[in-house]
Motif scaffolding. Structure first.
Motif, PDB file in Angstrom:
ATOM      1  N   ASP A 182       0.816  -1.218   0.000  1.00  0.00           N
ATOM      2  CA  ASP A 182       0.000   0.000   0.000  1.00  0.00           C
ATOM      3  C   ASP A 182       0.845   1.260   0.000  1.00  0.00           C
ATOM      4  OD1 ASP A 182      -1.430  -2.253   1.678  1.00  0.00           O
ATOM      5  OD2 ASP A 182      -3.036  -0.983   0.877  1.00  0.00           O
ATOM      6  N   ASP A 183       2.117   1.126   0.416  1.00  0.00           N
ATOM      7  CA  ASP A 183       2.995   2.297   0.539  1.00  0.00           C
ATOM      8  C   ASP A 183       3.967   2.444  -0.623  1.00  0.00           C
ATOM      9  OD1 ASP A 183       1.900   3.005   3.046  1.00  0.00           O
ATOM     10  OD2 ASP A 183       3.148   1.500   4.039  1.00  0.00           O
ATOM     11  N   LEU A 184       3.895   1.540  -1.599  1.00  0.00           N
ATOM     12  CA  LEU A 184       4.746   1.626  -2.781  1.00  0.00           C
ATOM     13  C   LEU A 184       3.928   2.248  -3.908  1.00  0.00           C
ATOM     14  CD1 LEU A 184       7.535   0.921  -3.964  1.00  0.00           C
ATOM     15  CD2 LEU A 184       6.576  -1.277  -4.680  1.00  0.00           C
ATOM     16  N   LEU A 185       4.356   3.432  -4.369  1.00  0.00           N
ATOM     17  CA  LEU A 185       3.538   4.241  -5.269  1.00  0.00           C
ATOM     18  C   LEU A 185       4.137   4.313  -6.667  1.00  0.00           C
ATOM     19  CD1 LEU A 185       3.018   7.186  -2.744  1.00  0.00           C
ATOM     20  CD2 LEU A 185       1.628   5.119  -3.009  1.00  0.00           C
ATOM     21  N   PRO A 186       3.534   3.633  -7.645  1.00  0.00           N
ATOM     22  CA  PRO A 186       4.027   3.715  -9.029  1.00  0.00           C
ATOM     23  C   PRO A 186       3.364   4.872  -9.783  1.00  0.00           C
ATOM     24  CG  PRO A 186       2.350   2.017  -8.870  1.00  0.00           C
ATOM     25  CD  PRO A 186       2.475   2.619  -7.498  1.00  0.00           C
ATOM     26  N   THR A 187       4.113   5.506 -10.648  1.00  0.00           N
ATOM     27  CA  THR A 187       3.574   6.522 -11.562  1.00  0.00           C
ATOM     28  C   THR A 187       4.170   6.282 -12.944  1.00  0.00           C
ATOM     29  OG1 THR A 187       5.332   8.064 -10.922  1.00  0.00           O
ATOM     30  CG2 THR A 187       3.204   8.283  -9.798  1.00  0.00           C
ATOM     31  N   ALA A 188       3.400   6.588 -13.985  1.00  0.00           N
ATOM     32  CA  ALA A 188       3.875   6.400 -15.353  1.00  0.00           C
ATOM     33  C   ALA A 188       5.159   7.188 -15.568  1.00  0.00           C
ATOM     34  CB  ALA A 188       2.806   6.837 -16.342  1.00  0.00           C
ATOM     35  N   ALA A 189       6.124   6.587 -16.301  1.00  0.00           N
ATOM     36  CA  ALA A 189       7.442   7.200 -16.452  1.00  0.00           C
ATOM     37  C   ALA A 189       7.927   7.063 -17.879  1.00  0.00           C
ATOM     38  CB  ALA A 189       8.431   6.543 -15.493  1.00  0.00           C
ATOM     39  N   ALA A 190       9.109   7.613 -18.105  1.00  0.00           N
ATOM     40  CA  ALA A 190       9.746   7.502 -19.417  1.00  0.00           C
ATOM     41  C   ALA A 190      10.059   6.041 -19.725  1.00  0.00           C
ATOM     42  CB  ALA A 190      11.023   8.333 -19.444  1.00  0.00           C
ATOM     43  N   ALA A 191      10.147   5.724 -20.985  1.00  0.00           N
ATOM     44  CA  ALA A 191      10.329   4.335 -21.416  1.00  0.00           C
ATOM     45  C   ALA A 191      11.635   3.725 -20.944  1.00  0.00           C
ATOM     46  CB  ALA A 191      10.237   4.265 -22.937  1.00  0.00           C
ATOM     47  N   ASP A 192      12.608   4.551 -20.542  1.00  0.00           N
ATOM     48  CA  ASP A 192      13.903   3.989 -20.147  1.00  0.00           C
ATOM     49  C   ASP A 192      13.957   3.598 -18.672  1.00  0.00           C
ATOM     50  OD1 ASP A 192      13.812   6.509 -19.089  1.00  0.00           O
ATOM     51  OD2 ASP A 192      15.793   7.135 -19.805  1.00  0.00           O
ATOM     52  N   SER A 193      12.872   3.746 -17.935  1.00  0.00           N
ATOM     53  CA  SER A 193      12.858   3.342 -16.525  1.00  0.00           C
ATOM     54  C   SER A 193      13.042   1.837 -16.410  1.00  0.00           C
ATOM     55  CB  SER A 193      11.541   3.748 -15.860  1.00  0.00           C
ATOM     56  OG  SER A 193      11.474   3.224 -14.544  1.00  0.00           O
ATOM     57  N   ALA A 194      13.785   1.401 -15.389  1.00  0.00           N
ATOM     58  CA  ALA A 194      14.045  -0.030 -15.189  1.00  0.00           C
ATOM     59  C   ALA A 194      12.856  -0.750 -14.571  1.00  0.00           C
ATOM     60  CB  ALA A 194      15.273  -0.211 -14.304  1.00  0.00           C
ATOM     61  N   ALA A 195      11.890   0.000 -14.050  1.00  0.00           N
ATOM     62  CA  ALA A 195      10.717  -0.613 -13.421  1.00  0.00           C
ATOM     63  C   ALA A 195       9.559  -0.669 -14.411  1.00  0.00           C
ATOM     64  CB  ALA A 195      10.308   0.193 -12.187  1.00  0.00           C
ATOM     65  N   ARG A 196       8.966  -1.845 -14.550  1.00  0.00           N
ATOM     66  CA  ARG A 196       7.850  -2.016 -15.478  1.00  0.00           C
ATOM     67  C   ARG A 196       6.723  -2.807 -14.815  1.00  0.00           C
ATOM     68  NH1 ARG A 196       8.610  -0.497 -20.605  1.00  0.00           N
ATOM     69  NH2 ARG A 196      10.737   0.157 -21.156  1.00  0.00           N
ATOM     70  N   VAL A 197       5.515  -2.570 -15.295  1.00  0.00           N
ATOM     71  CA  VAL A 197       4.348  -3.280 -14.790  1.00  0.00           C
ATOM     72  C   VAL A 197       4.277  -4.648 -15.455  1.00  0.00           C
ATOM     73  CG1 VAL A 197       1.837  -3.287 -14.633  1.00  0.00           C
ATOM     74  CG2 VAL A 197       3.101  -1.136 -14.360  1.00  0.00           C
ATOM     75  N   ALA A 198       4.327  -5.697 -14.639  1.00  0.00           N
ATOM     76  CA  ALA A 198       4.253  -7.056 -15.172  1.00  0.00           C
ATOM     77  C   ALA A 198       2.822  -7.579 -15.205  1.00  0.00           C
ATOM     78  CB  ALA A 198       5.128  -7.990 -14.338  1.00  0.00           C
ATOM     79  N   LEU A 199       2.006  -7.162 -14.204  1.00  0.00           N
ATOM     80  CA  LEU A 199       0.650  -7.701 -14.111  1.00  0.00           C
ATOM     81  C   LEU A 199      -0.211  -6.752 -13.288  1.00  0.00           C
ATOM     82  CD1 LEU A 199      -1.226 -10.219 -14.611  1.00  0.00           C
ATOM     83  CD2 LEU A 199      -0.455 -11.055 -12.364  1.00  0.00           C
ATOM     84  N   ILE A 200      -1.475  -6.602 -13.676  1.00  0.00           N
ATOM     85  CA  ILE A 200      -2.436  -5.817 -12.900  1.00  0.00           C
ATOM     86  C   ILE A 200      -3.642  -6.703 -12.593  1.00  0.00           C
ATOM     87  CG2 ILE A 200      -3.968  -3.810 -12.858  1.00  0.00           C
ATOM     88  CD1 ILE A 200      -2.083  -2.389 -14.750  1.00  0.00           C
TER      89      ILE A 200
END
Length: 353
Positions: free
Chosen positions: A277-295
């Motif tokens: 609940d405390d980890l907050l993702p926001t849309a970012a530039a394509a070069d970010s190392a973090a990506r959404v794997a599943l929703i």
């Protein structure tokens, strides 16, 4: 009603230790839940309190009585089991009244008392039915009624809701808590379900390998877990744990990903814990190392699984915050202010946060 105490209690089968140095005080009128994974010693502890298991060493007291070596019938307890243990040939009224009949209470008096208890449990219209004609939830309420009628000093519950479906489990849990609050009888409840433990207990005892890993109110255990075991056991989805280095307001993983954190000036190698609940993702530039794997959508909220350079993290976010975020989207990550949990990487013990 009575205070329950375990003082230096040990239980071993031959050379195998099952419960070690158990020191525990359960206040008069409290609702205490023993929770932990299979084999942690919680059920054995309950059974020792009930007199169904012998104590290898140490003492157990109920009120001012040492009950360590007393027979179950002499301990002034009532126990509700996982499988209900109702007498199939007796009616609901007769099942509830059975403990009084066993003590030679006149039949009419015992059945009148059973009818009063059945009314409080919503069973008044079912008094003439046999157990086979009842739902699982109704059978469980009969078992609770049979325990209540004895007016014991202590209630013991051994995973009593595990045979119920999810909806009925929640409903029966609420009923059980209301009954305990109304009667004020000291209660000890065993479960492997941490959500059940959080919602029912005044005091929560997390056990691991026959010992107490942490005890406190549910909120204390949840908000300040004593170690990485408790941190990941309590809370669903479980807490994210990451090994890395803290420096100048950033936490850097071994893969080089840097996560900005508010860690009150802590520095050096550490295990960082972050609730989903405390980890907050926001849309970012394509070069970010973090990506959404599943929703996974859960109505107003969603569970988002993230791939951070090969490390999997979990975030729980409001659906409204998913604007621009879909599976495969690159994201930036932030940790809610004041929400970091820091643990020693070697021992797993809490060090700050």
């Amino acid at each position: 009603m009575a205070t329950v105490r375990f003082s230096g209690v040990n239980k071993a089968y031959g050379t195998t230790s099952v419960v070690s140095d158990l020191d525990l005080e359960l206040p008069d009128g409290s609702f205490t839940v023993l929770v932990g994974p299979s084999g942690c010693g919680k059920s054995t502890s309950l059974r020792m309190l009930a007199g169904l298991e012998t104590v290898t060493s140490g003492t157990i007291t109920i009120g001012d009585r040492d009950v360590t070596h007393l027979q179950p019938r002499d301990r002034d307890i009532a126990m509700v089991f996982q499988n209900y243990a109702l007498y199939p040939h007796l009616t609901v009224a007769e099942n509830i009244a059975f403990p009084l009949r066993a003590t030679k209470t006149p039949r009419r008096e015992a059945l009148a008392r059973a009818a009063t208890i059945a009314e409080s449990l919503g069973l008044a219209k079912l008094l003439a039915r046999k157990p086979k004609d009842l739902s699982g939830g109704q059978q469980q309420r009969v078992a609770i009624g049979r325990a209540i009628i004895r007016e014991p000093s202590v209630f013991l519950f051994d995973e009593p809701l595990s045979n119920l479906d999810a909806k009925l489990r929640v409903e029966t849990r609420t009923e059980l808590l209301q009954i305990q609050r109304r009667l004020g009888i000291t209660s000890v409840y065993v479960t492997h379900d941490q959500e059940e433990a959080m919602t029912l207990s005044d005091r929560m005892i997390v056990m691991r390998d026959g010992r107490i890993a942490q005890q406190g109110t549910p909120q204390e255990v949840y908000s300040r877990p004593a170690d990485t075991f408790v941190a990941t056991f309590v809370g669903s989805p479980k807490m994210n744990l990451l090994e890395g280095v803290l420096s100048a307001g950033n936490f850097t993983l071994s893969n080089g990903f840097a996560l900005p954190v508010d860690a009150d000036g802590a520095q050096g190698p550490v295990t960082l814990g972050v609730r989903p609940d405390d980890l907050l993702p926001t849309a970012a530039a394509a070069d970010s190392a973090a990506r959404v794997a599943l929703i996974e959508h859960l109505g107003p909220r969603a569970i988002v699984t993230l791939d951070v350079g090969g490390t999997e993290l979990t975030s729980v976010v409001e659906t409204a915050r998913l604007t621009g975020i879909t599976e495969g989207t690159a994201v930036d990550l932030a940790v809610r202010a004041g929400a970091c949990h820091l643990f020693d990487t070697v021992t797993g013990r809490r060090v700050a946060g």
